[in-house]
Design an enzyme around this catalytic site. Structure first.
Site, short mmCIF file in Angstrom:
data_model
loop_
_atom_site.label_atom_id
_atom_site.label_comp_id
_atom_site.label_asym_id
_atom_site.label_seq_id
_atom_site.Cartn_x
_atom_site.Cartn_y
_atom_site.Cartn_z
N CYS A 199 1.76 -6.13 0.41
CA CYS A 199 2.32 -4.91 0.99
C CYS A 199 2.76 -5.17 2.43
O CYS A 199 3.77 -5.83 2.64
CB CYS A 199 1.32 -3.77 0.86
SG CYS A 199 2.15 -2.17 0.75
N HIS A 223 -0.02 -3.63 -4.76
CA HIS A 223 -1.40 -4.05 -4.50
C HIS A 223 -2.03 -4.63 -5.78
O HIS A 223 -2.72 -3.91 -6.51
CB HIS A 223 -2.23 -2.86 -4.00
CG HIS A 223 -1.88 -2.45 -2.63
ND1 HIS A 223 -2.43 -3.04 -1.51
CD2 HIS A 223 -1.02 -1.52 -2.17
CE1 HIS A 223 -1.93 -2.48 -0.42
NE2 HIS A 223 -1.06 -1.55 -0.80
N GLU A 277 -4.52 -6.45 -6.11
CA GLU A 277 -6.00 -6.49 -6.06
C GLU A 277 -6.62 -5.29 -6.77
O GLU A 277 -7.76 -5.35 -7.22
CB GLU A 277 -6.48 -6.57 -4.60
CG GLU A 277 -6.34 -5.32 -3.74
CD GLU A 277 -4.97 -5.17 -3.07
OE1 GLU A 277 -3.99 -5.75 -3.58
OE2 GLU A 277 -4.88 -4.45 -2.06
N1 GLN Z 1 2.54 0.36 6.38
C1 GLN Z 1 3.35 -0.19 5.35
C2 GLN Z 1 4.11 0.87 4.57
O1 GLN Z 1 3.80 2.02 4.59
C3 GLN Z 1 2.51 -1.03 4.39
C4 GLN Z 1 1.53 -0.21 3.63
C5 GLN Z 1 0.46 -1.05 2.98
O2 GLN Z 1 0.27 -2.20 3.33
N2 GLN Z 1 -0.24 -0.47 2.03
O3 GLN Z 1 5.05 0.53 3.89
#
Ligand code: GLN
Length: 547
Positions: A385, A519, A521
């Protein structure tokens, strides 16, 4: 009262006493796992007494990771334990907070549904809690409901009242109360102390709840005479005072509970005749974790000091290690330290670098430096992310030469290679967002399909070309940089089905350099380790052999 579809379903309510952080989530997940090992169909639910509508807007440093389900619910991290231990995907029907309960009650009040009644905690809030517990049940043998917090908390009282009423309405033969407590060990006296447990049970009894099983966390085996004492004072049968010893790892807990007779006592209580628990798959995991072939060192360059903020990540790395018969050692590195002192001093001795998700500017320059170090030194890099976004910015800045490349999340004046998503497609429906909209529940959340490029490294790793992964983000790499990225050695090898959103980037010339917008994970399980984590750890092991 809401009618539940299957009147054979039994309910187990899990409460906690004495102190917080006893591992009630893990205890609930383990109880579910041992019942599952006896062949029962189970469902786990979490009821959180705090007033936030969901944990989505809560700082992970306070409350730990926000877990995301396939259906896009932002939930307590205990749902992660539930999924990992049982393999059953959680849904929006498995997690509730007081905020959500009150929101439902107040919506009904505004709608005029209460026909002029004065709205009160009892019965209106408690009824809504009971509705939540009884709704959306199919043919489950057991529904396990974990009540967050510690008995005695003001916020928790409506929950205790609701489960007391449910036990009365459904019948005690279909409901069970499990209470998790702590027996502190006083080294100078050489004794375990039972008094806090007695007090905690007394408090439960004041609310009209008589526990049926006591799970007692203890650093040592509980002597039989102490068990007898607890049984007598607490009105619980001696064989139902169960030792919950500190375990070697969380994956040792289910077999330990079963050996202590937990599932046997649950079956006896409900008069169920079931085959003995088949714990073979749990034993296999124990064996693998106890006898690794070696260690591999992974740097996690993040910023949240509380390890609970990275719960699923730690587990997924462990699963990746298990699949390779290696122990993963995590070197926690504060991204701000990398910013101040440079990457070399922190990263020169690691076999793989992982930059996890995150929000806000703090630490981002350190994360970019970590991605640069991994790219330049051929060290396996896994960006998740925000970690993917930082890797893209790094390439655009340092390889493509656009010095002010950045994300509009932190810098309104940069060249926004990563920008706010204002529209995207969810199951054929367009989702729209604005810059000043609400923060709660408005991210791109939950499972989305992703198409992988044929012959890419990720397609090889997954062994297929269409995947589904869970998201939680507001910003996204802008597709218009694809040609520039390609020239700079980075390919976009995963995209949303309409081709508009980049989901995965990789560097084909690097031993292992992958960034994912989702994600992974969240979906890794000990019995089903996530392919990206398995492959990343394998690459890190190969790297360690080169050193
Ligand atoms: N802050 C970033 C976004 O909103 C990444 C979010 C995250 O890593 N879950 O896109």
């Amino acid at each position: 009262m809401t009618e539940y579809k299957n009147p054979n379903t039994k309910f187990i309510f899990i409460t906690g006493g004495v102190v917080s952080s006893l591992g009630k989530g893990l205890a609930s997940a383990s109880l579910a796992a041992v019942l599952q090992a006896r062949g029962f169909k189970i469902r786990l639910r979490k009821l959180d007494p705090y007033l936030n509508v969901d944990p989505g807007t809560m700082n992970p440093c306070q409350h730990g990771e926000v877990y995301v389900t396939d259906d896009g619910t932002e939930a307590d991290l205990d749902l992660g334990h539930y999924e990992r231990f049982t393999g059953i995907p959680a849904t929006k029907n498995d997690s509730v907070t007081s905020g959500k309960i009150y929101q439902r009650v107040l919506d009904k009040e505004r709608h005029g549904d209460y026909l002029g009644a004065t709205i009160q905690v009892i019965p209106h809030v408690t009824n809504e809690i009971k509705n939540f517990i009884l709704s959306n049940i199919d043919d489950e043998d057991f529904v396990l409901c974990e009540i967050g917090g510690t008995v005695g908390d003001i916020e928790g009282q409506p929950y205790l009242e609701a489960i007391r009423q449910l036990a009365y309405e459904i019948g005690r033969e279909k409901t069970m109360f499990v209470h998790l407590t702590l027996l502190p060990y006083i080294p100078t006296a050489g004794e375990l102390k039972t008094k806090p447990t007695q007090h905690s049970v007394k408090q439960l009894q004041e609310y009209g709840i008589q526990p049926d099983i006591l799970l007692c966390r203890s650093p040592i085996e509980i002597p039989q005479n102490e068990k007898r004492k607890i049984a007598q004072f607490c009105n619980v049968r001696e064989e139902r005072v169960i030792t919950a010893l500190d375990a070697k790892s969380i994956y040792h807990v289910p077999t330990a509970y079963s050996a202590e007779g937990l599932d046997a006592e649950v079956c006896k209580y409900f008069g169920l005749h079931a085959p003995l628990a088949d714990m073979s798959r749990w034993r296999h995991i124990e064996k693998v974790t106890e006898n690794p072939e070696g260690d591999v060192q992974i740097a996690v360059v993040g910023k949240y000091q509380l390890k609970e903020a990275y719960k699923s990540l730690i587990e997924a790395l462990t699963h990746g290690g298990m699949a390779n018969h290696f122990k993963v050692k995590i070197k926690w590195i504060d991204a701000e330290d990398v910013e101040k002192n440079g990457a070399t001093s922190y990263l020169s001795d690691v076999n793989g670098i992982l930059v996890p998700g995150g929000f806000g500017y703090r630490g981002t320059e350190g994360k970019i430096a970590a991605a640069q170090y991994a790219r330049e030194n051929n060290i396996p890099y896994f960006g998740i992310c925000l970690g993917m976004q930082m890797a893209v910015i790094e390439t655009i800045r340092h390889v493509a030469g656009i010095k002010n490349a950045g994300s509009s999340e932190f810098d309104a004046n940069c060249e926004a290679v990563v920008g706010l998503m204002t529209e995207w497609d969810k199951d054929g429906i367009q989702e729209l967002r604005t810059k000043n909209g609400d923060l709660g529940g408005t991210m791109r959340l939950g499972a989305y399909p992703c198409i992988l490029a044929a012959h890419s490294k990720v397609a090889l790793i997954y062994g297929k070309e269409q995947i589904s992964e869970r998201h939680r983000h507001r910003y996204e790499v802008n597709m218009k940089y694809e040609p520039l990225l390609l020239k700079a050695g980075m390919s976009i090898t995963g995209k949303s089905p309409d081709g508009k959103l980049p989901e995965i980037v990789e560097r084909p010339e690097h031993p292992w350099f992958i960034g994912v917008q989702f994600h992974p994970e969240l979906k890794s399980k000990p019995f089903e380790p996530h392919p990206l984590f398995v492959s990343f750890i394998k690459a890190a092991i190969d790297n360690s052999r080169l050193l």
